[in-house]
Scaffold this motif. Sequence first.
Motif, PDB file in Angstrom:
ATOM      1  N   HIS A 161       0.816  -1.214   0.000  1.00  0.00           N
ATOM      2  CA  HIS A 161       0.000   0.000   0.000  1.00  0.00           C
ATOM      3  C   HIS A 161       0.851   1.265   0.000  1.00  0.00           C
ATOM      4  CE1 HIS A 161       0.786  -1.115   4.150  1.00  0.00           C
ATOM      5  NE2 HIS A 161       0.517   0.108   4.534  1.00  0.00           N
ATOM      6  N   ALA A 162       2.095   1.181   0.467  1.00  0.00           N
ATOM      7  CA  ALA A 162       2.952   2.368   0.486  1.00  0.00           C
ATOM      8  C   ALA A 162       3.482   2.703  -0.906  1.00  0.00           C
ATOM      9  CB  ALA A 162       4.127   2.153   1.444  1.00  0.00           C
ATOM     10  N   PHE A 163       3.618   1.688  -1.757  1.00  0.00           N
ATOM     11  CA  PHE A 163       4.236   1.906  -3.062  1.00  0.00           C
ATOM     12  C   PHE A 163       3.373   2.730  -4.009  1.00  0.00           C
ATOM     13  CE2 PHE A 163       7.133  -1.219  -1.504  1.00  0.00           C
ATOM     14  CZ  PHE A 163       8.300  -1.078  -2.246  1.00  0.00           C
ATOM     15  N   ASN A 170       4.689  11.150 -10.276  1.00  0.00           N
ATOM     16  CA  ASN A 170       4.084  11.781  -9.094  1.00  0.00           C
ATOM     17  C   ASN A 170       4.687  11.135  -7.855  1.00  0.00           C
ATOM     18  OD1 ASN A 170       2.401  13.398  -7.529  1.00  0.00           O
ATOM     19  ND2 ASN A 170       0.694  11.964  -7.634  1.00  0.00           N
ATOM     20  N   TYR A 171       5.983  11.318  -7.672  1.00  0.00           N
ATOM     21  CA  TYR A 171       6.783  10.593  -6.683  1.00  0.00           C
ATOM     22  C   TYR A 171       6.750  11.333  -5.347  1.00  0.00           C
ATOM     23  CZ  TYR A 171      10.631   7.288  -5.680  1.00  0.00           C
ATOM     24  OH  TYR A 171      11.420   6.260  -5.216  1.00  0.00           O
ATOM     25  N   ASP A 172       6.234  10.674  -4.320  1.00  0.00           N
ATOM     26  CA  ASP A 172       6.106  11.297  -2.997  1.00  0.00           C
ATOM     27  C   ASP A 172       6.861  10.435  -1.985  1.00  0.00           C
ATOM     28  OD1 ASP A 172       5.375  12.450  -0.600  1.00  0.00           O
ATOM     29  OD2 ASP A 172       3.251  12.601  -1.076  1.00  0.00           O
ATOM     30  N   GLU A 222      14.250  11.133  -9.049  1.00  0.00           N
ATOM     31  CA  GLU A 222      14.853  11.404 -10.355  1.00  0.00           C
ATOM     32  C   GLU A 222      15.185  10.108 -11.083  1.00  0.00           C
ATOM     33  OE1 GLU A 222      16.969  15.628  -9.035  1.00  0.00           O
ATOM     34  OE2 GLU A 222      18.073  13.736  -8.915  1.00  0.00           O
ATOM     35  N   LEU A 223      15.671   9.115 -10.335  1.00  0.00           N
ATOM     36  CA  LEU A 223      15.992   7.827 -10.942  1.00  0.00           C
ATOM     37  C   LEU A 223      14.739   7.173 -11.506  1.00  0.00           C
ATOM     38  CD1 LEU A 223      18.253   5.693 -11.420  1.00  0.00           C
ATOM     39  CD2 LEU A 223      17.532   4.646  -9.251  1.00  0.00           C
ATOM     40  N   ALA A 224      13.642   7.230 -10.732  1.00  0.00           N
ATOM     41  CA  ALA A 224      12.384   6.628 -11.183  1.00  0.00           C
ATOM     42  C   ALA A 224      11.926   7.259 -12.495  1.00  0.00           C
ATOM     43  CB  ALA A 224      11.311   6.795 -10.110  1.00  0.00           C
ATOM     44  N   LYS A 225      12.076   8.572 -12.597  1.00  0.00           N
ATOM     45  CA  LYS A 225      11.641   9.271 -13.803  1.00  0.00           C
ATOM     46  C   LYS A 225      12.602   9.027 -14.968  1.00  0.00           C
ATOM     47  CE  LYS A 225       9.480  13.615 -15.129  1.00  0.00           C
ATOM     48  NZ  LYS A 225       8.158  12.981 -15.258  1.00  0.00           N
TER      49      LYS A 225
END
Length: 442
Positions: A161-163, A170-172, A222-225
């Motif tokens: 659920h956290a992921f 939309n990285y929080d 930034e890595l995720a994007k």
Amino acid sequence: MFGLSILLTLGVGNPVFAMLTPSQMKMYNENGILYYDPDPCDPVTSGSGSSAGTKGDSLGGITDDRLAAAARAYGEFAMQMQEEYGTPWEVVIAQMLMESSVGTQGVAVEGGTNNWLGITGTGDAGTVNLYGRNWAVFSSVEKSIEAWAGTYVLRNGYYDHAFQYLDPNNYDLSTFVSTMLYTYAPPSDGNDVSQYHSVVMGAINGTIAAVRAEKGWPSSAELAKEKNIPIGGKYPIGGEVGSASSDSGSLGVDGGFSSSNGCVEMNNSATGSGELVSGGMNQEQAEAFMQEYLSLQAQYAGVAAGQYVSEYDIYTTSCYPSGALGNCVAFSQYFVNKYSKYYSQNHWKDTVNGVDVVARLTNGVDANGFTQGTAPRPYAIFSYNNHTGVVLGVDEANDQIIIGEAGCEMGDDWTAARTYNLSSWLSKGVTFAYTDGALIGL
């Protein structure tokens, strides 16, 4: 000879100077570098947990240097694990501070385990019993990182659920950490989640950020994007996660705040120990189980309707005198979101009648693998006559069933675990959504 004065902060409070005498200074050599080993039983000189600061330059002398060294040494590998499993690389490095003062406390030192992340069970190099528990032994620190970021901890289903907060567009990260911690180190086990969150995010935004700048590395966002890493990495949330190469037995995690140092009470909160009971509960166990929800109901009693509250995203209703969480649907939502792999938020606001809950969980908008039936089983969600709740225990031999339930406008003392005559209760036309295979609290 003068002692060594180290500047520390306690939470977000004022700095404290800890004067260490020569007998308190424990030094050891690693790769030609002398590191200070904090006293694991001293809450001031420890350098982890409550004594770690909220800024990178306030973690406490050499402890800060140690975190920076770990970030340089293992940051790129942790990034690989983010691409593999979706677990933010900065969180893995920060967690080394929390679990072992970056490899200087507890099993990380005493057992020769390479276990800097408080992982219990059996690692790729075996297991060792310390402080009355079995701890995983790894052939390298990288293997422990793989286990923690992958299948055995963050991707074992407990934290799915956290992921949802790690969408590359939309990285929080802060909300991810907070949501993860409520399962990893819950308040019900005596953890200060707010402080824990503050220390982790402080390390990420301080020391780890400084190393990023030095190395020219991307943040986890930034890595995720840049790499277009989907939620869950190569293994989407809710799907099958490939086995980590460190697998040679079952692994868990000690989620307590700085709990792996052998000087505080141990817990195994991440595995749900002491919450759900295999095979169902008796009345006494069921009453104890309901206490957390009763506390939540009291905590949010005055909240207006139409809001999602708590880490379980429970939708509030105008349900007085029971209060905002006195609704039977709210309790079923709490159970599903906390104890199953299938986490839902937005749809619950449309589920206004308890009689609809089972249908929605099994073949409606919230269908995620639950199956429907008419025979009671422990931890099934039930519906009948506009009511819903959770089966906590079944005693067919004595014709009894124990359920956890809340009731709108029935009074704030009505939320409880109750034992009913099974035959009479089933005559109401009850249906069940079976949670078999989806539970994460056993």
